[in-house]
Scaffold this active site. Structure first.
Site, PDB file in Angstrom:
ATOM      1  N   HIS A  28      88.268  43.693  54.402  1.00  0.00           N
ATOM      2  CA  HIS A  28      89.507  44.526  54.840  1.00  0.00           C
ATOM      3  C   HIS A  28      89.771  44.462  56.341  1.00  0.00           C
ATOM      4  O   HIS A  28      89.141  44.940  57.259  1.00  0.00           O
ATOM      5  CB  HIS A  28      89.364  45.996  54.293  1.00  0.00           C
ATOM      6  CG  HIS A  28      90.657  46.507  54.232  1.00  0.00           C
ATOM      7  ND1 HIS A  28      91.463  46.893  53.384  1.00  0.00           N
ATOM      8  CD2 HIS A  28      91.468  47.248  55.419  1.00  0.00           C
ATOM      9  CE1 HIS A  28      92.686  47.611  53.680  1.00  0.00           C
ATOM     10  NE2 HIS A  28      92.492  47.724  54.964  1.00  0.00           N
ATOM     11  N   CYS A  29      90.572  43.634  56.784  1.00  0.00           N
ATOM     12  CA  CYS A  29      91.313  43.597  58.192  1.00  0.00           C
ATOM     13  C   CYS A  29      92.815  43.096  58.176  1.00  0.00           C
ATOM     14  O   CYS A  29      93.220  42.696  57.058  1.00  0.00           O
ATOM     15  CB  CYS A  29      90.405  42.524  58.810  1.00  0.00           C
ATOM     16  SG  CYS A  29      90.404  40.902  58.163  1.00  0.00           S
ATOM     17  N   HIS A  30      92.971  43.132  59.265  1.00  0.00           N
ATOM     18  CA  HIS A  30      94.618  42.680  59.424  1.00  0.00           C
ATOM     19  C   HIS A  30      94.933  41.874  60.745  1.00  0.00           C
ATOM     20  O   HIS A  30      93.900  41.681  61.374  1.00  0.00           O
ATOM     21  CB  HIS A  30      95.530  44.023  59.818  1.00  0.00           C
ATOM     22  CG  HIS A  30      94.983  45.379  58.701  1.00  0.00           C
ATOM     23  ND1 HIS A  30      95.562  45.200  57.395  1.00  0.00           N
ATOM     24  CD2 HIS A  30      94.454  46.164  59.040  1.00  0.00           C
ATOM     25  CE1 HIS A  30      95.132  46.495  56.895  1.00  0.00           C
ATOM     26  NE2 HIS A  30      94.494  47.041  57.757  1.00  0.00           N
ATOM     27  N   ARG A 121      99.078  45.397  47.621  1.00  0.00           N
ATOM     28  CA  ARG A 121      98.764  46.590  48.284  1.00  0.00           C
ATOM     29  C   ARG A 121      99.923  47.627  48.248  1.00  0.00           C
ATOM     30  O   ARG A 121     101.045  47.199  48.464  1.00  0.00           O
ATOM     31  CB  ARG A 121      98.072  46.708  49.416  1.00  0.00           C
ATOM     32  CG  ARG A 121      97.496  47.891  49.992  1.00  0.00           C
ATOM     33  CD  ARG A 121      97.249  47.866  51.477  1.00  0.00           C
ATOM     34  NE  ARG A 121      96.349  48.762  52.108  1.00  0.00           N
ATOM     35  CZ  ARG A 121      96.091  49.130  53.283  1.00  0.00           C
ATOM     36  NH1 ARG A 121      96.871  48.572  54.177  1.00  0.00           N
ATOM     37  NH2 ARG A 121      95.258  50.077  53.495  1.00  0.00           N
ATOM     38  N   HIS A 178      89.021  52.525  51.557  1.00  0.00           N
ATOM     39  CA  HIS A 178      88.548  53.423  52.664  1.00  0.00           C
ATOM     40  C   HIS A 178      88.122  54.523  52.088  1.00  0.00           C
ATOM     41  O   HIS A 178      88.207  55.640  52.665  1.00  0.00           O
ATOM     42  CB  HIS A 178      89.817  53.916  53.726  1.00  0.00           C
ATOM     43  CG  HIS A 178      90.422  52.538  54.267  1.00  0.00           C
ATOM     44  ND1 HIS A 178      89.941  51.595  54.785  1.00  0.00           N
ATOM     45  CD2 HIS A 178      91.809  52.608  54.499  1.00  0.00           C
ATOM     46  CE1 HIS A 178      90.647  50.497  55.325  1.00  0.00           C
ATOM     47  NE2 HIS A 178      91.614  51.085  55.380  1.00  0.00           N
ATOM     48  N   ASP A 245      88.449  46.868  58.850  1.00  0.00           N
ATOM     49  CA  ASP A 245      89.706  47.356  59.092  1.00  0.00           C
ATOM     50  C   ASP A 245      90.193  47.009  60.555  1.00  0.00           C
ATOM     51  O   ASP A 245      90.997  47.920  61.087  1.00  0.00           O
ATOM     52  CB  ASP A 245      89.479  48.665  58.883  1.00  0.00           C
ATOM     53  CG  ASP A 245      90.889  49.557  58.694  1.00  0.00           C
ATOM     54  OD1 ASP A 245      91.805  48.875  58.183  1.00  0.00           O
ATOM     55  OD2 ASP A 245      91.456  50.734  59.185  1.00  0.00           O
ATOM     56  N   ASN A 250      96.371  52.836  63.418  1.00  0.00           N
ATOM     57  CA  ASN A 250      96.519  54.320  63.433  1.00  0.00           C
ATOM     58  C   ASN A 250      95.285  55.156  63.395  1.00  0.00           C
ATOM     59  O   ASN A 250      95.213  55.997  62.898  1.00  0.00           O
ATOM     60  CB  ASN A 250      97.268  54.575  62.263  1.00  0.00           C
ATOM     61  CG  ASN A 250      98.679  54.000  62.195  1.00  0.00           C
ATOM     62  OD1 ASN A 250      99.597  54.550  62.876  1.00  0.00           O
ATOM     63  ND2 ASN A 250      99.051  53.334  61.091  1.00  0.00           N
TER      64      ASN A 250
END
Length: 292
Positions: A28-30, A121, A178, A245, A250
Protein backbone atom coordinates in the site's frame (compact mmCIF):
# COMPACT_ATOMS: atom_id res chain seq x y z
CA UNK A 1 7.57 22.49 -9.31
CA UNK A 2 6.74 21.90 -5.63
CA UNK A 3 6.62 25.65 -4.87
CA UNK A 4 5.03 25.97 -1.43
CA UNK A 5 3.22 22.64 -1.56
CA UNK A 6 3.85 20.50 1.53
CA UNK A 7 6.20 17.54 1.24
CA UNK A 8 4.34 14.59 2.77
CA UNK A 9 7.34 12.24 2.96
CA UNK A 10 10.78 12.22 4.57
CA UNK A 11 13.39 12.59 1.86
CA UNK A 12 16.17 10.77 3.71
CA UNK A 13 14.58 8.10 5.95
CA UNK A 14 16.81 6.28 8.37
CA UNK A 15 17.71 2.70 7.56
CA UNK A 16 15.50 0.06 9.11
CA UNK A 17 16.93 -2.50 11.53
CA UNK A 18 14.71 -5.23 10.05
CA UNK A 19 16.03 -7.81 7.61
CA UNK A 20 13.12 -8.59 5.34
CA UNK A 21 12.66 -11.94 3.59
CA UNK A 22 13.34 -12.22 -0.12
CA UNK A 23 10.26 -11.20 -2.08
CA UNK A 24 8.93 -8.81 0.58
CA UNK A 25 6.12 -6.57 -0.62
CA UNK A 26 4.92 -3.07 0.18
CA UNK A 27 1.22 -3.54 -0.54
CA UNK A 28 0.00 0.00 0.00
CA UNK A 29 1.67 3.15 -1.29
CA UNK A 30 0.93 5.98 -3.69
CA UNK A 31 2.56 8.22 -6.29
CA UNK A 32 1.95 11.95 -6.74
CA UNK A 33 3.02 13.31 -10.11
CA UNK A 34 5.31 14.78 -11.11
CA UNK A 35 2.61 17.29 -11.97
CA UNK A 36 4.43 18.44 -15.10
CA UNK A 37 3.72 15.02 -16.59
CA UNK A 38 0.76 13.75 -14.52
CA UNK A 39 -1.43 16.72 -13.54
CA UNK A 40 -3.40 16.51 -10.33
CA UNK A 41 -7.18 16.21 -10.56
CA UNK A 42 -8.89 19.58 -10.25
CA UNK A 43 -11.38 18.13 -7.76
CA UNK A 44 -8.67 16.92 -5.37
CA UNK A 45 -8.70 18.75 -2.03
CA UNK A 46 -5.19 17.50 -1.28
CA UNK A 47 -2.49 19.63 -2.93
CA UNK A 48 0.81 17.96 -1.95
CA UNK A 49 4.29 18.25 -3.34
CA UNK A 50 5.32 15.72 -5.97
CA UNK A 51 6.16 12.22 -4.76
CA UNK A 52 7.38 10.55 -7.96
CA UNK A 53 8.04 6.91 -8.69
CA UNK A 54 11.81 7.42 -8.48
CA UNK A 55 11.52 8.41 -4.81
CA UNK A 56 9.33 5.38 -4.11
CA UNK A 57 11.78 3.06 -5.88
CA UNK A 58 14.67 4.53 -3.86
CA UNK A 59 12.81 3.89 -0.60
CA UNK A 60 12.09 0.29 -1.56
CA UNK A 61 15.64 -0.36 -2.68
CA UNK A 62 16.97 1.07 0.57
CA UNK A 63 14.69 -0.96 2.82
CA UNK A 64 14.74 -4.31 0.99
CA UNK A 65 11.35 -4.30 -0.74
CA UNK A 66 11.19 -6.45 -3.88
CA UNK A 67 7.49 -6.15 -4.76
CA UNK A 68 4.89 -3.44 -4.52
CA UNK A 69 1.22 -2.59 -4.94
CA UNK A 70 0.65 1.06 -5.83
CA UNK A 71 -2.81 2.34 -4.90
CA UNK A 72 -4.17 5.11 -7.11
CA UNK A 73 -4.56 8.31 -5.12
CA UNK A 74 -7.48 10.69 -5.25
CA UNK A 75 -4.87 13.33 -6.12
CA UNK A 76 -5.06 11.90 -9.66
CA UNK A 77 -8.73 10.92 -9.62
CA UNK A 78 -9.84 8.23 -12.07
CA UNK A 79 -6.87 8.80 -14.39
CA UNK A 80 -4.72 5.82 -13.39
CA UNK A 81 -1.89 6.51 -15.83
CA UNK A 82 0.53 7.59 -13.09
CA UNK A 83 0.29 4.09 -11.61
CA UNK A 84 0.50 2.48 -15.04
CA UNK A 85 3.72 4.39 -15.68
CA UNK A 86 5.29 3.14 -12.45
CA UNK A 87 4.22 -0.44 -13.07
CA UNK A 88 5.79 -0.31 -16.52
CA UNK A 89 9.09 0.81 -15.00
CA UNK A 90 9.31 -2.32 -12.84
CA UNK A 91 7.15 -4.83 -14.74
CA UNK A 92 5.78 -7.81 -12.86
CA UNK A 93 7.17 -6.69 -9.51
CA UNK A 94 4.94 -3.61 -9.23
CA UNK A 95 1.16 -3.98 -9.52
CA UNK A 96 -1.75 -1.63 -8.89
CA UNK A 97 -5.12 -0.91 -7.33
CA UNK A 98 -7.20 1.54 -9.34
CA UNK A 99 -9.78 4.19 -8.67
CA UNK A 100 -12.84 4.00 -10.91
CA UNK A 101 -16.49 5.04 -10.83
CA UNK A 102 -18.98 2.42 -9.64
CA UNK A 103 -20.38 2.11 -13.16
CA UNK A 104 -16.98 1.55 -14.76
CA UNK A 105 -17.40 -0.19 -18.10
CA UNK A 106 -16.54 -3.83 -18.71
CA UNK A 107 -14.01 -2.72 -21.31
CA UNK A 108 -12.20 -0.52 -18.79
CA UNK A 109 -12.22 -3.26 -16.16
CA UNK A 110 -10.73 -5.63 -18.74
CA UNK A 111 -8.05 -3.09 -19.60
CA UNK A 112 -7.17 -2.48 -15.96
CA UNK A 113 -7.04 -6.18 -15.12
CA UNK A 114 -4.84 -7.00 -18.10
CA UNK A 115 -2.60 -4.05 -17.25
CA UNK A 116 -1.73 -5.27 -13.77
CA UNK A 117 -4.43 -3.74 -11.59
CA UNK A 118 -5.63 -6.25 -9.02
CA UNK A 119 -8.45 -4.30 -7.41
CA UNK A 120 -10.67 -1.21 -7.28
CA UNK A 121 -10.67 1.04 -4.22
CA UNK A 122 -13.59 2.98 -2.77
CA UNK A 123 -13.29 5.58 -0.02
CA UNK A 124 -15.74 6.22 2.77
CA UNK A 125 -13.82 8.98 4.52
CA UNK A 126 -14.98 12.51 5.33
CA UNK A 127 -12.03 14.12 3.51
CA UNK A 128 -12.47 12.10 0.30
CA UNK A 129 -15.19 11.83 -2.37
CA UNK A 130 -17.84 9.26 -1.39
CA UNK A 131 -17.64 5.66 -2.52
CA UNK A 132 -20.20 3.39 -4.14
CA UNK A 133 -23.55 2.76 -2.48
CA UNK A 134 -24.88 -0.66 -1.51
CA UNK A 135 -26.59 -1.35 -4.83
CA UNK A 136 -23.54 -0.25 -6.78
CA UNK A 137 -21.22 -2.49 -4.74
CA UNK A 138 -23.57 -5.44 -5.24
CA UNK A 139 -23.56 -4.85 -9.00
CA UNK A 140 -19.80 -4.36 -9.25
CA UNK A 141 -18.66 -7.25 -7.03
CA UNK A 142 -19.34 -10.14 -9.45
CA UNK A 143 -17.76 -8.15 -12.28
CA UNK A 144 -14.57 -7.77 -10.26
CA UNK A 145 -14.60 -11.41 -9.22
CA UNK A 146 -14.89 -12.53 -12.85
CA UNK A 147 -11.65 -10.67 -13.63
CA UNK A 148 -9.69 -11.83 -10.61
CA UNK A 149 -9.91 -8.40 -9.01
CA UNK A 150 -10.82 -7.49 -5.45
CA UNK A 151 -12.70 -4.69 -3.73
CA UNK A 152 -10.63 -2.42 -1.48
CA UNK A 153 -12.45 -0.40 1.20
CA UNK A 154 -11.11 2.65 3.04
CA UNK A 155 -13.60 3.74 5.66
CA UNK A 156 -14.16 5.68 8.85
CA UNK A 157 -14.12 3.32 11.86
CA UNK A 158 -17.64 4.39 12.83
CA UNK A 159 -18.85 2.85 9.56
CA UNK A 160 -17.35 -0.61 10.05
CA UNK A 161 -20.39 -2.19 11.65
CA UNK A 162 -22.79 -0.79 9.05
CA UNK A 163 -20.53 -1.54 6.09
CA UNK A 164 -19.97 -5.07 7.37
CA UNK A 165 -23.62 -5.87 6.73
CA UNK A 166 -22.97 -5.20 3.06
CA UNK A 167 -19.43 -6.52 2.69
CA UNK A 168 -19.95 -9.96 4.25
CA UNK A 169 -22.40 -10.95 1.51
CA UNK A 170 -20.42 -9.74 -1.52
CA UNK A 171 -19.20 -12.47 -3.89
CA UNK A 172 -15.68 -11.03 -4.16
CA UNK A 173 -12.54 -10.73 -2.06
CA UNK A 174 -12.71 -7.60 0.13
CA UNK A 175 -9.61 -5.86 1.50
CA UNK A 176 -9.99 -3.44 4.44
CA UNK A 177 -7.50 -0.58 4.52
CA UNK A 178 -5.35 0.54 7.43
CA UNK A 179 -6.77 -1.76 10.15
CA UNK A 180 -10.14 -0.08 9.63
CA UNK A 181 -8.68 3.32 10.62
CA UNK A 182 -9.48 2.46 14.23
CA UNK A 183 -8.62 4.92 17.00
CA UNK A 184 -6.11 3.03 19.15
CA UNK A 185 -6.68 5.37 22.09
CA UNK A 186 -10.11 3.75 22.53
CA UNK A 187 -8.56 0.32 23.19
CA UNK A 188 -9.22 -3.20 21.94
CA UNK A 189 -12.61 -3.51 23.64
CA UNK A 190 -14.13 -0.53 21.84
CA UNK A 191 -17.04 -1.28 19.52
CA UNK A 192 -15.15 -0.20 16.40
CA UNK A 193 -12.27 -2.62 16.87
CA UNK A 194 -14.58 -5.46 17.88
CA UNK A 195 -16.71 -4.84 14.78
CA UNK A 196 -13.55 -5.01 12.67
CA UNK A 197 -12.54 -8.36 14.18
CA UNK A 198 -15.99 -9.80 13.46
CA UNK A 199 -15.83 -8.57 9.88
CA UNK A 200 -12.38 -10.09 9.38
CA UNK A 201 -13.70 -13.49 10.45
CA UNK A 202 -15.50 -13.67 7.10
CA UNK A 203 -13.47 -15.96 4.86
CA UNK A 204 -13.30 -13.51 1.94
CA UNK A 205 -12.33 -10.42 3.95
CA UNK A 206 -8.64 -9.43 4.22
CA UNK A 207 -6.95 -6.59 6.07
CA UNK A 208 -4.09 -4.25 5.29
CA UNK A 209 -2.11 -3.77 8.47
CA UNK A 210 -0.76 -0.48 7.18
CA UNK A 211 -1.51 2.75 8.99
CA UNK A 212 -0.53 1.73 12.52
CA UNK A 213 1.01 5.19 12.85
CA UNK A 214 -2.27 6.78 11.73
CA UNK A 215 -4.28 4.82 14.25
CA UNK A 216 -1.98 5.93 17.07
CA UNK A 217 -2.00 9.15 19.04
CA UNK A 218 1.60 8.68 20.16
CA UNK A 219 5.07 9.21 18.76
CA UNK A 220 7.08 6.23 17.47
CA UNK A 221 6.97 3.35 18.30
CA UNK A 222 3.18 3.96 18.45
CA UNK A 223 2.75 1.82 21.55
CA UNK A 224 -1.04 2.24 21.74
CA UNK A 225 -1.70 0.95 18.20
CA UNK A 226 0.91 -1.79 17.73
CA UNK A 227 -0.85 -4.35 19.99
CA UNK A 228 -4.11 -3.95 18.04
CA UNK A 229 -2.35 -4.42 14.73
CA UNK A 230 -0.51 -7.45 16.11
CA UNK A 231 -3.82 -8.92 17.27
CA UNK A 232 -5.21 -8.69 13.74
CA UNK A 233 -2.12 -10.42 12.32
CA UNK A 234 -2.37 -13.20 14.89
CA UNK A 235 -6.12 -13.62 14.31
CA UNK A 236 -6.00 -13.88 10.49
CA UNK A 237 -2.33 -14.60 9.66
CA UNK A 238 -3.18 -15.84 6.16
CA UNK A 239 -5.30 -12.79 5.21
CA UNK A 240 -3.09 -9.82 6.07
CA UNK A 241 -0.70 -7.71 3.99
CA UNK A 242 1.48 -4.75 4.99
CA UNK A 243 2.21 -1.38 3.44
CA UNK A 244 4.03 1.87 4.08
CA UNK A 245 1.24 4.20 2.93
CA UNK A 246 4.07 6.30 1.44
CA UNK A 247 4.01 9.26 0.83
CA UNK A 248 1.61 9.52 3.78
CA UNK A 249 -1.18 11.77 2.45
CA UNK A 250 -3.32 13.63 4.99
CA UNK A 251 -1.15 12.49 7.89
CA UNK A 252 -1.98 14.01 11.27
CA UNK A 253 1.37 15.76 11.82
CA UNK A 254 4.71 15.93 10.07
CA UNK A 255 5.22 12.80 7.93
CA UNK A 256 6.53 9.73 9.74
CA UNK A 257 10.04 8.45 9.14
CA UNK A 258 9.68 5.32 7.03
CA UNK A 259 12.54 3.68 8.91
CA UNK A 260 10.33 3.78 12.02
CA UNK A 261 7.48 2.14 10.12
CA UNK A 262 9.65 -0.69 8.83
CA UNK A 263 10.92 -1.27 12.37
CA UNK A 264 7.33 -1.98 13.46
CA UNK A 265 7.08 -5.07 11.25
CA UNK A 266 8.52 -7.63 13.71
CA UNK A 267 6.37 -6.11 16.45
CA UNK A 268 3.16 -6.77 14.51
CA UNK A 269 4.29 -10.06 12.92
CA UNK A 270 5.89 -11.66 15.92
CA UNK A 271 6.91 -15.08 14.60
CA UNK A 272 8.93 -16.13 11.59
CA UNK A 273 5.84 -17.76 10.11
CA UNK A 274 3.76 -14.61 10.55
CA UNK A 275 6.51 -12.47 9.02
CA UNK A 276 6.87 -14.71 5.97
CA UNK A 277 3.11 -14.78 5.45
CA UNK A 278 2.63 -11.04 5.92
CA UNK A 279 5.46 -9.86 3.72
CA UNK A 280 5.73 -12.57 1.04
CA UNK A 281 3.24 -15.44 0.93
CA UNK A 282 0.01 -13.47 1.40
CA UNK A 283 0.92 -10.78 -1.15
CA UNK A 284 1.72 -13.49 -3.69
CA UNK A 285 -1.64 -15.14 -3.02
CA UNK A 286 -3.74 -11.96 -3.08
CA UNK A 287 -2.03 -10.09 -5.92
CA UNK A 288 -0.68 -13.04 -7.93
CA UNK A 289 2.89 -11.80 -8.08
CA UNK A 290 5.21 -13.87 -10.20
CA UNK A 291 8.02 -15.76 -8.54
CA UNK A 292 11.27 -13.86 -8.11
Amino acid sequence: MNEDRPLTWVEFPRQTQVNLPVGAADCHCHIFGPRARFPFAQASKLKPADAPKEALFALHDQMGIDRCVIVQSGVHGFDNTVVEDAMAARPGRYLGVALAPPDVSDAELDRLALGGFRGIRFNYMAHLPPGADEAQLAALAPRLQARGMHLQIHMEPALIETMALILVDLPVTVVIDHVGRIDATLGRDHAHFQALLRLLDAAHVWCKVSGTERNSNLAPPYADAVPLTAEVVARIPDKVVWGTDWPHPNYRTDPPNDGDLFDLIPQIAQTDAQLQALMVDNPVKLYRFKEI
